[in-house]
Design a protein around this motif. Structure first.
Motif, mmCIF file in Angstrom:
data_model
loop_
_atom_site.group_PDB
_atom_site.id
_atom_site.type_symbol
_atom_site.label_atom_id
_atom_site.label_comp_id
_atom_site.label_asym_id
_atom_site.label_seq_id
_atom_site.Cartn_x
_atom_site.Cartn_y
_atom_site.Cartn_z
ATOM 1 N N ALA A 90 0.723 -1.291 -0.147
ATOM 2 C CA ALA A 90 0.068 0.042 0.137
ATOM 3 C C ALA A 90 1.148 1.230 -0.032
ATOM 4 O O ALA A 90 1.759 1.461 1.001
ATOM 5 N N VAL A 91 0.504 2.227 -0.764
ATOM 6 C CA VAL A 91 1.391 3.429 -1.066
ATOM 7 C C VAL A 91 0.248 4.628 -1.073
ATOM 8 O O VAL A 91 -0.762 4.476 -1.587
ATOM 9 N N SER A 92 0.701 5.784 -0.440
ATOM 10 C CA SER A 92 0.003 6.984 -0.205
ATOM 11 C C SER A 92 -0.168 7.694 -1.911
ATOM 12 O O SER A 92 0.778 7.141 -2.449
ATOM 13 N N ASP A 93 -1.017 8.278 -2.079
ATOM 14 C CA ASP A 93 -0.862 8.970 -3.556
ATOM 15 C C ASP A 93 0.321 9.988 -3.557
ATOM 16 O O ASP A 93 0.568 10.089 -4.600
ATOM 17 N N ASP A 94 0.751 10.372 -2.338
ATOM 18 C CA ASP A 94 1.957 11.183 -2.246
ATOM 19 C C ASP A 94 3.168 10.600 -2.914
ATOM 20 O O ASP A 94 4.045 11.015 -3.388
ATOM 21 N N ASP A 95 3.255 9.234 -2.597
ATOM 22 C CA ASP A 95 4.218 8.413 -2.804
ATOM 23 C C ASP A 95 4.135 7.535 -4.137
ATOM 24 O O ASP A 95 5.223 6.824 -4.796
#
Length: 96
Positions: A90-95
């Motif tokens: 899982a990755v944030s939209d920022d990453d």
């Protein structure tokens, strides 16, 4: 030799009469067991949540999931190894 199975029961790469049961070619034949749930930590709040995953959707899948706690969307990548174990990132939209 033509298959004796009706067209709707034939599968790519063979048919049940010849030992192929429609297994997607992306997965090697194994014991037929693949994870249908996986745990993931939200990249924003860190809360761990169990998710339903669908191995029938392909060996590698990417989609957006909302955190059940903080409601922020994150990108989820799921793939299954040769044993049927699901691996989730899982990755944030920022990453992303």
């Amino acid at each position: 030799q033509a298959s004796a199975l009706p067209q709707h029961q034939r599968h790519r790469g063979g048919d049940a009469e010849h030992g192929v049961s429609g297994v997607d070619e992306e997965f090697p034949l194994g014991d037929g067991v693949a994870d249908v749930t996986a745990w993931v930590a939200c990249p924003y709040c860190g809360e761990e949540t169990e998710l339903a995953v669908d191995p029938g959707g392909g060996a590698r899948q990417e989609y957006i999931e909302d955190c059940a706690v903080c409601c922020r969307p994150f990108q989820l990548t799921v793939h299954w190894d040769e044993t049927g174990a699901a691996h989730v990132e899982a990755v944030s939209d920022d990453d992303a």
